[in-house]
Design a protein around this motif. Structure first.
Motif, mmCIF file in Angstrom:
data_model
loop_
_atom_site.group_PDB
_atom_site.id
_atom_site.type_symbol
_atom_site.label_atom_id
_atom_site.label_comp_id
_atom_site.label_asym_id
_atom_site.label_seq_id
_atom_site.Cartn_x
_atom_site.Cartn_y
_atom_site.Cartn_z
ATOM 1 N N PHE A 5 0.799 -1.217 0.000
ATOM 2 C CA PHE A 5 0.000 0.000 0.000
ATOM 3 C C PHE A 5 0.836 1.273 0.000
ATOM 4 O O PHE A 5 0.293 2.362 -0.004
ATOM 5 N N SER A 6 2.120 1.163 0.016
ATOM 6 C CA SER A 6 2.954 2.370 0.053
ATOM 7 C C SER A 6 3.556 2.643 -1.318
ATOM 8 O O SER A 6 3.682 1.754 -2.147
ATOM 9 N N ARG A 7 3.881 3.893 -1.521
ATOM 10 C CA ARG A 7 4.517 4.314 -2.767
ATOM 11 C C ARG A 7 5.344 5.565 -2.483
ATOM 12 O O ARG A 7 5.143 6.234 -1.467
ATOM 13 N N ASN A 28 2.018 5.951 2.750
ATOM 14 C CA ASN A 28 1.071 4.878 3.010
ATOM 15 C C ASN A 28 -0.171 5.538 3.605
ATOM 16 O O ASN A 28 -0.061 6.266 4.599
ATOM 17 N N PRO A 29 -1.357 5.333 3.000
ATOM 18 C CA PRO A 29 -2.570 5.988 3.497
ATOM 19 C C PRO A 29 -2.844 5.730 4.981
ATOM 20 O O PRO A 29 -3.435 6.572 5.659
ATOM 21 N N ASN A 32 -1.033 8.662 7.114
ATOM 22 C CA ASN A 32 -1.163 9.960 6.458
ATOM 23 C C ASN A 32 -0.506 11.090 7.267
ATOM 24 O O ASN A 32 0.209 11.920 6.717
ATOM 25 N N SER A 61 -1.344 13.597 -10.280
ATOM 26 C CA SER A 61 -1.766 12.197 -10.324
ATOM 27 C C SER A 61 -2.229 11.882 -11.745
ATOM 28 O O SER A 61 -2.122 12.726 -12.637
ATOM 29 N N THR A 73 -5.851 13.354 2.754
ATOM 30 C CA THR A 73 -5.428 12.032 2.291
ATOM 31 C C THR A 73 -5.095 12.112 0.803
ATOM 32 O O THR A 73 -5.806 12.737 0.028
ATOM 33 N N PRO A 75 -4.548 10.595 -2.942
ATOM 34 C CA PRO A 75 -5.049 9.495 -3.779
ATOM 35 C C PRO A 75 -3.942 8.491 -4.118
ATOM 36 O O PRO A 75 -2.772 8.848 -4.178
ATOM 37 N N PHE A 76 -4.336 7.265 -4.387
ATOM 38 C CA PHE A 76 -3.372 6.194 -4.615
ATOM 39 C C PHE A 76 -2.490 6.438 -5.831
ATOM 40 O O PHE A 76 -1.326 6.042 -5.846
ATOM 41 N N ASP A 77 -3.008 7.109 -6.855
ATOM 42 C CA ASP A 77 -2.223 7.282 -8.083
ATOM 43 C C ASP A 77 -1.349 8.545 -8.074
ATOM 44 O O ASP A 77 -0.742 8.889 -9.075
#
Length: 171
Positions: A5-7, A28-29, A32, A61, A73, A75-77
């Motif tokens: 889940f991390s980037r 990682n969400p 945060n 993103s 928070t 976003p994942f992208d």
């Protein structure tokens, strides 16, 4: 952190004449708050204290560029966060660059209308150089770069004054 889940998110600072990559933070969400603490530590360590009145945060993103609030928070992208202190993107005209020094004119400076000058910027520091007397205001905090900037203006004085006059007439 759980690597699923991390980037990594790249952090960039920019103003009207300067852009700098400050670092990369693992995001990682689930953590945060930890990300935002690290983000503001990086800014401060690079001498860019966050100023909500002059600066904005932007997120890059797959959806493009969006404004983001501190603590929000991510976003994942997302791949990039930019802290921008661009005051008015369209009011600076980049004239030239020499030895890493950026020379530019502000086209919206009413308080300097009768003071022909050019701005010189190096490593986020700025000084003004009079096109008449070569006197300076401000500092690049690097004597060698300041001498190069003054020499550049001295050697190109007539062209710079001509350009200044065109800018003033076009207002």
């Amino acid at each position: 952190m759980n690597n699923l889940f991390s980037r990594n998110i790249k952090i960039i600072y920019m103003n009207n004449v300067y852009k700098e990559t400050l670092g990369i933070i693992e995001y990682n969400p689930s953590y945060n708050n930890k990300f935002w603490i690290s983000f503001f530590e990086i800014l401060e360590n690079c001498n860019h204290k966050f100023n909500e009145l002059n600066g904005r945060l932007y997120l890059i993103s797959n959806q493009g560029i969006t404004s983001i609030e501190k603590g929000e928070t991510i976003p994942f992208d997302a791949s990039l966060i930019v802290y921008s202190e661009v005051t008015a993107l369209n009011n600076a005209y980049r004239y030239d660059e020499k030895d890493g020094i950026i020379f530019y004119f502000h086209t919206d400076e009413n308080n300097h209308l009768f003071f022909p000058h050019i701005h010189a910027s190096y490593s986020g520091k700025e000084m003004l150089i009079s096109l008449d007397s070569l006197e300076t205001t401000g500092s690049l905090y690097n004597r060698k770069k300041e001498k190069i900037a003054i020499k550049y203006v001295s050697q190109n004085k007539s062209e710079l004054l001509e350009f200044w006059n065109r800018l003033i007439k076009s207002r």
